[in-house]
Enzyme design. Structure first.
Site, PDB file in Angstrom:
ATOM      1  CG  HIS A 243    -114.959  -0.708  31.443  1.00 36.84           C
ATOM      2  ND1 HIS A 243    -115.418  -1.641  32.343  1.00 36.84           N
ATOM      3  CD2 HIS A 243    -114.005   0.001  32.099  1.00 36.84           C
ATOM      4  CE1 HIS A 243    -114.780  -1.489  33.497  1.00 36.84           C
ATOM      5  NE2 HIS A 243    -113.911  -0.504  33.371  1.00 36.84           N
TER       6      HIS A 243
ATOM      7  CE  LYS B 119    -121.417  -6.574   4.762  1.00 40.02           C
ATOM      8  NZ  LYS B 119    -121.502  -6.343   6.185  1.00 40.02           N
TER       9      LYS B 119
ATOM     10  CD  GLU C 126    -116.615 -11.942  10.405  1.00 41.27           C
ATOM     11  OE1 GLU C 126    -117.724 -11.664  10.870  1.00 41.27           O
ATOM     12  OE2 GLU C 126    -116.387 -12.006   9.184  1.00 41.27           O
TER      13      GLU C 126
ATOM     14  CB  SER D  79    -121.605  -9.137   0.824  1.00 41.89           C
ATOM     15  OG  SER D  79    -122.980  -9.388   0.608  1.00 41.89           O
TER      16      SER D  79
END
Ligand code: ARG
Length: 474
Positions: free
Chosen positions: A165, A292, A299, A286
């Site tokens: 979970h 970043k 992704e 970024s």
């Protein structure tokens, strides 16, 4: 400027019956050459085998066969050296090759299509391509597996929390976690291998749908093309796309595995988890936030998974209401198949290169495994070993956990006296029992996370990897 051979585009293979020219908009709409030119080598290979069979069965002369084969080989070279001019008006790869053959070898080219139709021709082309691509993908998955096994081997002492979970559950070895992916990719390889059996059947000789009146020898062609057998029913042969559906299903499941792996890497690289650092060469920045470092590669693997599912669902949908036998709808199969092959292949290569470059933060993982009451089950098991029933032990440990939460402590931070106030069965050996390392190494059940079990699993995998490629259907 390089000279390009121009094929006569004004002639259609089927023009005899027609009195009007095809509308330009229809030529553009029905053309598949942009997609199926990728089949050229297989189309030519299939045609050469077909020629040899026609000569072998005395349907054409040996001289004619030799001329046709020489012409086909020349066209292959023209395509490979960029000298071949593709043209939308020539529909598909089959038409391109046949039309050009007429220019290269003259009238004898008209004999190539004896006893054959584009319906069985396209089926054989795709099967030849998919056989090669499947084998290549399987070999690359084996390479990925060996990367995974090496990571498991090199980090056998690293402990991290296992999750259910997405809540910390019990400590496990990182190697055990990583080897879970070994198993997933093993099943993928098995699925692709199983699909190969059905890819490896030869439809050529089914002609349009009913077979042919010529005394062809299908087994001879199958042997030349390395097919294990010839397809049994001509109607089925030209309308069957199960082998592509199976490949797309196996590819979709394989992409599920890549997507789950990606999701974990994305999570683990956050400052919230902090378990890994992605290599600079496999991350992106970024345009606005200088600090970043983004996991775009993972992704995109996760995102491209959706496209492969889409390819599968599109083909299922395209096939579901088609009456037998061939229907032009089926032309759409190739862009779906090629899309999935390209995405899956790219994802395999990305992870083969990226995984070994990921930096692990052993101490962040270890720390996460030592907090959050991950040792509660082990305390309960300890009570069971000392004579009480598991449910009673569960209740008792639940009360200890609640007490510890109130005191803002972990179970192993409680004093022996505090623990004994809940159960007199608890002795000072409990503190060894509650360490992650001990918890892990007590889980010796087959398939469990104990170090000796994981080491054995790694050894087993290494043995398996050596033999895997030998078991591939070919
Ligand atoms: N381009 C077609 C395809 O990909 C080849 C077969 C064409 N057959 C036909 N009867 N028009 O399916």
């Amino acid at each position: 400027m390089q000279f390009k051979y121009r094929v006569n585009v004004t002639k259609k293979l089927w023009e005899g019956r027609f009195s009007e020219k095809t509308a330009q908009i229809v030529e553009a709409f029905t053309a598949s050459i942009d997609v199926d030119r990728r089949l050229y080598a297989y189309d030519i290979k299939g045609s050469i085998a077909h020629c040899k069979m026609l000569a072998h069965a005395s349907i054409i002369s040996d001289e004619d066969a030799a001329a046709l084969i020489q012409g086909l080989e020349q066209i292959k070279k023209e395509i490979e050296t960029g000298k071949f001019q593709f043209d939308d008006r020539l529909e598909d790869i089959h038409t391109h090759v046949e039309s050009r053959l007429g220019e290269v070898v003259g009238n004898v080219a008209q004999k190539l299509h004896t006893g054959r139709s584009r319906n069985d021709q396209v089926a054989v082309d795709v099967r030849l391509l998919l056989r090669d691509e499947t084998l290549r993908i399987m070999r690359r998955l084996v390479e990925l597996q060996s990367v995974i096994v090496n990571i498991a081997k090199d980090h056998i002492d690293v402990v991290l929390p296992g999750y259910t979970h997405l809540q910390r559950a019990q400590p496990v070895l990182l190697s055990h976690h990583v080897m879970a992916y070994y198993e997933m990719f093993l099943r993928d390889i098995e699925r692709f291998n199983d699909g190969l059996r059905r890819i490896n059947e030869m439809p050529l000789g089914s002609a349009a749908l009913a077979g042919t009146t010529y005394p062809i020898d299908r087994n001879y062609t199958a042997k030349l093309l390395g097919f294990a057998k010839v397809s049994a029913n001509s109607i089925d042969s030209v309308s069957d796309r199960d082998f592509i559906l199976e490949f797309l299903s196996a590819a979709s499941i394989c992409m599920v595995h890549f997507s789950r792996l990606s999701e974990e890497l994305i999570l683990w690289s956050t400052s919230e988890f902090g378990f890994i650092e992605l290599p600079d060469s496999f991350a992106t920045g970024s345009s606005i936030m200088p600090q970043k470092k983004n996991p775009d590669v993972s992704e995109l693997v996760r995102g491209k998974t959706a496209r492969v599912f889409g390819d599968l669902v599109a083909l299922l949908t395209m096939m579901k209401a088609l009456p037998l036998a061939y229907n032009r709808d089926m032309q759409e199969d190739k862009s779906l198949l090629f899309d999935a092959i390209d995405i899956l292949s790219a994802c395999i290569e990305i992870y083969i290169q990226m995984l070994p470059k990921i930096k692990l933060d052993k101490s962040a993982m270890g720390q996460a495994a030592s907090s959050g009451f991950l040792n509660a089950t082990d305390l309960a098991d300890y009570l069971v070993a000392n004579g009480i029933a598991f449910r009673e032990a569960h209740l008792c440990v639940g009360q200890i956990v609640r007490y510890a939460i109130d005191k803002n402590k972990e179970l192993h931070d409680l004093s022996l006296e505090e623990l004994q106030s809940f159960s007199a069965l608890i002795q000072k050996d409990i503190f060894d029992v509650l360490t992650p390392k001990q918890m892990i190494d007590r889980r010796t059940s087959f398939g469990g996370t104990a170090t000796k079990r994981v080491k054995a699993a790694i050894r087993e995998a290494e043995k398996q990897l050596g033999n895997l490629t030998k078991s591939f259907v070919s």
